[in-house]
Design a protein around this motif. Structure first.
Motif, short mmCIF file in Angstrom:
data_model
loop_
_atom_site.label_atom_id
_atom_site.label_comp_id
_atom_site.label_asym_id
_atom_site.label_seq_id
_atom_site.Cartn_x
_atom_site.Cartn_y
_atom_site.Cartn_z
N VAL A 32 14.81 30.30 0.74
CA VAL A 32 13.75 29.64 1.50
C VAL A 32 12.85 28.87 0.54
O VAL A 32 12.47 29.39 -0.52
CB VAL A 32 12.91 30.68 2.28
CG1 VAL A 32 11.84 29.99 3.11
CG2 VAL A 32 13.80 31.54 3.16
N THR A 33 12.50 27.64 0.92
CA THR A 33 11.62 26.81 0.11
C THR A 33 10.41 26.40 0.95
O THR A 33 10.55 26.07 2.13
CB THR A 33 12.35 25.53 -0.36
OG1 THR A 33 13.53 25.92 -1.05
CG2 THR A 33 11.49 24.70 -1.27
N LEU A 34 9.23 26.41 0.33
CA LEU A 34 8.00 25.91 0.95
C LEU A 34 7.42 24.88 0.00
O LEU A 34 7.14 25.19 -1.16
CB LEU A 34 7.00 27.05 1.17
CG LEU A 34 5.66 26.65 1.78
CD1 LEU A 34 5.84 26.14 3.21
CD2 LEU A 34 4.69 27.83 1.75
N LYS A 35 7.26 23.65 0.50
CA LYS A 35 6.76 22.58 -0.36
C LYS A 35 5.74 21.73 0.38
O LYS A 35 6.02 21.21 1.46
CB LYS A 35 7.92 21.70 -0.82
CG LYS A 35 7.49 20.61 -1.77
CD LYS A 35 8.66 19.83 -2.30
CE LYS A 35 8.13 18.79 -3.28
NZ LYS A 35 9.19 18.02 -3.89
N ASP A 36 4.55 21.60 -0.21
CA ASP A 36 3.54 20.71 0.35
C ASP A 36 3.98 19.26 0.17
O ASP A 36 4.48 18.90 -0.90
CB ASP A 36 2.19 20.91 -0.35
CG ASP A 36 1.56 22.27 -0.06
OD1 ASP A 36 2.02 22.95 0.89
OD2 ASP A 36 0.62 22.65 -0.77
N VAL A 37 3.80 18.45 1.21
CA VAL A 37 4.29 17.07 1.15
C VAL A 37 3.20 16.02 1.42
O VAL A 37 3.49 14.83 1.39
CB VAL A 37 5.48 16.85 2.11
CG1 VAL A 37 6.68 17.67 1.65
CG2 VAL A 37 5.11 17.18 3.55
N THR A 38 1.98 16.45 1.69
CA THR A 38 0.87 15.50 1.84
C THR A 38 -0.32 16.02 1.04
O THR A 38 -0.32 17.15 0.56
CB THR A 38 0.41 15.35 3.32
OG1 THR A 38 -0.15 16.59 3.77
CG2 THR A 38 1.55 14.89 4.22
N MET B 211 0.84 -1.17 0.00
CA MET B 211 0.00 0.00 0.00
C MET B 211 0.89 1.24 0.00
O MET B 211 1.82 1.34 0.77
CB MET B 211 -0.87 -0.03 1.24
CG MET B 211 -1.76 1.12 1.37
SD MET B 211 -2.66 0.73 2.81
CE MET B 211 -3.96 1.55 3.04
N ALA B 212 0.59 2.19 -0.86
CA ALA B 212 1.39 3.41 -0.99
C ALA B 212 0.62 4.60 -0.46
O ALA B 212 -0.61 4.59 -0.40
CB ALA B 212 1.75 3.63 -2.45
N ASP B 213 1.36 5.63 -0.07
CA ASP B 213 0.73 6.86 0.37
C ASP B 213 0.05 7.55 -0.80
O ASP B 213 0.44 7.37 -1.95
CB ASP B 213 1.78 7.82 0.95
CG ASP B 213 2.32 7.35 2.28
OD1 ASP B 213 1.61 6.61 2.96
OD2 ASP B 213 3.44 7.74 2.63
N ALA B 214 -0.97 8.34 -0.48
CA ALA B 214 -1.64 9.12 -1.52
C ALA B 214 -0.69 10.19 -2.04
O ALA B 214 0.20 10.67 -1.33
CB ALA B 214 -2.89 9.78 -0.94
N ARG B 215 -0.84 10.53 -3.30
CA ARG B 215 -0.04 11.58 -3.92
C ARG B 215 -0.97 12.68 -4.42
O ARG B 215 -2.14 12.43 -4.67
CB ARG B 215 0.75 11.01 -5.10
CG ARG B 215 1.67 9.88 -4.71
CD ARG B 215 2.32 9.27 -5.93
NE ARG B 215 1.29 8.95 -6.91
CZ ARG B 215 1.50 8.85 -8.22
NH1 ARG B 215 2.69 9.03 -8.71
NH2 ARG B 215 0.53 8.55 -9.03
N PHE B 216 -0.45 13.88 -4.58
CA PHE B 216 -1.27 14.97 -5.10
C PHE B 216 -1.85 14.62 -6.45
O PHE B 216 -2.97 14.98 -6.77
CB PHE B 216 -0.46 16.26 -5.21
CG PHE B 216 -0.43 17.05 -3.94
CD1 PHE B 216 -1.44 17.93 -3.64
CD2 PHE B 216 0.60 16.88 -3.05
CE1 PHE B 216 -1.43 18.65 -2.47
CE2 PHE B 216 0.63 17.60 -1.88
CZ PHE B 216 -0.39 18.49 -1.58
N GLU B 217 -1.10 13.90 -7.25
CA GLU B 217 -1.55 13.56 -8.60
C GLU B 217 -2.81 12.68 -8.56
O GLU B 217 -3.54 12.61 -9.55
CB GLU B 217 -0.45 12.83 -9.36
CG GLU B 217 0.78 13.68 -9.61
CD GLU B 217 1.71 13.77 -8.39
OE1 GLU B 217 1.66 12.89 -7.50
OE2 GLU B 217 2.48 14.73 -8.34
N ALA C 132 0.00 20.38 -5.40
CA ALA C 132 0.96 20.69 -4.35
C ALA C 132 1.64 22.03 -4.62
O ALA C 132 1.96 22.34 -5.76
CB ALA C 132 2.01 19.59 -4.26
N LEU C 133 1.88 22.78 -3.57
CA LEU C 133 2.63 24.02 -3.67
C LEU C 133 4.11 23.69 -3.57
O LEU C 133 4.51 22.86 -2.75
CB LEU C 133 2.26 24.88 -2.46
CG LEU C 133 2.07 26.34 -2.71
CD1 LEU C 133 0.58 26.56 -2.93
CD2 LEU C 133 2.51 27.11 -1.51
#
Length: 156
Positions: free
Chosen positions: A135-141, A1-7, A13-14
């Protein structure tokens, strides 16, 4: 089972980078009202990298105007070229302390150096002295409905 992805869903995702004051204002606005446990802040002195895992309110998705229920998403805020980190108004020994980010401020210094300050609710702050603004901001979930069911409010 894999984690959900934005795709897998409709949300995107930002992933943003700030290299100057104007860019940082955008990241600060998108990070406003993010909450995070104090244990999610890390500073790798050798790599000169400060990072924090935020539960970011998704201001960009129109929840404030009632288009849909308010959402949050986990996002990583990374500050590179961090030379020194200090804090005030927070007890770093309280491992279950939850902090609320109000803004990310920039105070330029000489030759591109400067200080980033994570301004926290309740008069707390984390100051990061940097060699340059990176500075980086990245959505990860995937986004999730805000547990409170409400958008944060600030008195005008």
């Amino acid at each position: 089972m894999a984690d959900a992805r934005f795709e897998d869903g409709g949300a995107r995702a930002l992933a943003l980078k700030a290299l100057d004051d104007e860019d940082l204002k955008v990241l600060s606005t998108l990070s406003q009202d993010a909450i995070f446990p104090i244990s999610e802040m890390t500073w790798d002195r050798n790599k000169r990298r400060f990072a924090v895992l935020l539960n970011r309110f998704r201001w960009e998705e129109g929840a404030r105007i009632g288009e849909h229920p308010p959402e949050r998403v986990q996002a990583v805020l990374v500050i590179d070229d961090a030379m020194r980190v200090s804090s005030q108004g927070i007890d770093r020994s309280e491992s279950d302390l939850v902090l609320s980010l109000l803004s990310i401020d920039w105070e330029p210094g000489e030759d591109g150096m400067g200080r980033l300050t994570l301004v926290l609710a309740g008069d707390g702050a984390v100051a990061i002295d940097v060699e340059c603004l990176d500075v980086t901001l990245k959505d990860v979930t995937r986004p999730y409905y805000a547990p409170s069911g409400k958008a944060p409010e600030h008195p005008e």
